[in-house]
Write a protein that holds these residues in place. Sequence first.
Motif, mmCIF file in Angstrom:
data_model
loop_
_atom_site.group_PDB
_atom_site.id
_atom_site.type_symbol
_atom_site.label_atom_id
_atom_site.label_comp_id
_atom_site.label_asym_id
_atom_site.label_seq_id
_atom_site.Cartn_x
_atom_site.Cartn_y
_atom_site.Cartn_z
ATOM 1 N N GLU A 309 -7.205 2.476 0.477
ATOM 2 C CA GLU A 309 -5.790 2.230 0.178
ATOM 3 C C GLU A 309 -4.907 2.535 1.383
ATOM 4 O OE1 GLU A 309 -2.405 1.314 -2.045
ATOM 5 O OE2 GLU A 309 -4.423 1.272 -2.879
ATOM 6 N N ARG A 313 -2.750 -0.247 3.657
ATOM 7 C CA ARG A 313 -1.289 -0.151 3.665
ATOM 8 C C ARG A 313 -0.761 0.142 5.069
ATOM 9 N NH1 ARG A 313 1.571 0.018 -1.528
ATOM 10 N NH2 ARG A 313 -0.029 -0.405 -3.082
ATOM 11 N N ASN A 342 8.291 -3.621 3.554
ATOM 12 C CA ASN A 342 7.007 -3.505 4.240
ATOM 13 C C ASN A 342 7.201 -3.299 5.750
ATOM 14 O OD1 ASN A 342 4.042 -5.291 3.062
ATOM 15 N ND2 ASN A 342 4.285 -3.234 3.831
ATOM 16 N N GLN A 345 8.247 0.230 6.251
ATOM 17 C CA GLN A 345 7.076 1.094 6.131
ATOM 18 C C GLN A 345 6.340 1.188 7.468
ATOM 19 O OE1 GLN A 345 7.802 2.615 2.996
ATOM 20 N NE2 GLN A 345 5.571 2.632 2.857
ATOM 21 N N LEU A 407 2.317 -5.035 -3.918
ATOM 22 C CA LEU A 407 0.948 -4.914 -3.425
ATOM 23 C C LEU A 407 -0.004 -4.280 -4.436
ATOM 24 C CD1 LEU A 407 1.601 -3.597 0.207
ATOM 25 C CD2 LEU A 407 1.044 -5.924 -0.484
ATOM 26 N N ASP A 408 0.514 -3.471 -5.331
ATOM 27 C CA ASP A 408 -0.343 -2.607 -6.145
ATOM 28 C C ASP A 408 -1.411 -3.375 -6.916
ATOM 29 O OD1 ASP A 408 1.366 -0.699 -5.207
ATOM 30 O OD2 ASP A 408 2.049 0.018 -7.153
ATOM 31 N N ARG A 411 -5.242 -4.699 -5.420
ATOM 32 C CA ARG A 411 -6.227 -3.783 -4.829
ATOM 33 C C ARG A 411 -7.658 -4.297 -4.927
ATOM 34 N NH1 ARG A 411 -2.562 0.198 -7.268
ATOM 35 N NH2 ARG A 411 -1.731 1.575 -5.634
#
Length: 484
Positions: A309, A313, A342, A345, A407-408, A411
């Motif tokens: 993860e 990310r 994003n 981030q 995004l979650d 995965r």
Amino acid sequence: MNEDICYLDATDLIELIQRRALSAREVVQAHLDRIARINPELNAIVTVDPEGALAAAAVADDRLAAGEPTGPLHGLPIAFKDTHLTAGMRTTHGSPLFADHVPDEDELLVSRIQQAGAIRIGKTNVPEFAAGSHTFNPVFGATRNPYDRSRSAGGSSGGAAAALAAGLQPLADGSDMGGSLRNPASFCNVVGLRPTPGRVPAYPARNLWDTLGVPGPMARTVRDVALLLSVMAGPDHRCPTSLDTPGAAFRALPAPAGLRGLRIAWTPDLGGRVPVEPDVLAVLEPQLQVFRDLGAVVVEDCPPLDGAEEVFRTLRAQEFDLGLGALLDSHPEQLKPAIAWNIRQGRRLSQADLSAAVESRSRLHVAAAEFFDRYDLLLAPVSQVAPFPVEWEYPLTVAGQPQHSYLDWMRSAYFLTVLGVPALSVPAGFTPGGLPVGLQLAARPRAEAALLRAGAAYEAATGHGRIRPALPSVPSERPIGASR
């Protein structure tokens, strides 16, 4: 006859054109007619050039009649993803900032596909700057799923997947960072391959060393995916990560056979790391018996994914800042909020963050290599959900668990991205409501040939990909579902 043409496999179309049983003009015109009739309902293809396509088809027919050499895609129509540069045809990236942008050059994969004889008919829809696995943007709007026009077609290659499923084109190009070839293939009941990084070189690119995002092929069958991969793949001296194997090595995919002796791991939730909707698992779990019936040994297991993860990310955010940061500075109000988030981030990352991501990714790579010493294939869900309502930006919950960003819910695809393995999405069936579900097959790095052979065997044993959406004038081969 035109409807029959539009649902022929690409490999069959090529054979008919080469035998001159069909002309390139007939093939292109059939697809243009179908685009005119079906596309307004789907919004899969956002730019169309009928005159240019028919002129190119006439040249293709003349070359064949004169006995001149032809390429492996001679006469096949294709609409390119609207993030891939096309000389003389607008490439918008789904952004108002590029709504009128017409590149001067073709991207490498576009050039290779056209040099192989394919005929450009237009561009397929994407999310803004290909960010996210749901295709909508402020330039063209949303692409709708051919199996249920109230649902998402996935993304970011969502226009490409919807166009394939609806018979608007026989082959499609795409790209995949967090699942952008695999998720739309799953949502639209087609086949999508994320190749090993470097298998399909990307040029031009701001970061030529990037291995998180890769170009790749989509089609309605595994055999056709292998055909397009054979054209897209192969080394390019400008791309430092490109692999040496020539693309032609993938051209002659062996006929489907059994999978006797293969060791296969199945993970329904990536080792308990991701929630998956029950209706998705209800479709996928019975597919394990198909592999057993083909002679494989299937057990439940999962490669080590601790840290995947954070790796994904971190490296994704770094790429967004590198690629789009200047646009955030100059046009902060004209970027989708999720993209701006994003990029920011990425700007918050420290050197320690980046170093940790590189170190963790190296550890995960070694762990995956050891895992694939024990197993020939890994099976997993492509997507954690079935196609969701087209009005949503992303699912807010999956199996009752909140999803806090766009995004979650991806995965199940992007954890495998981090491992650097090739991954194939193949049609696996439908929910009781008629929504497509894909199965993800992964193999050791550079093992695309073995992966495609396994996918072809499963495809032949099930026939899920031959189920067509209920669209106007679609051939009646096992149609299901209507617009809901």
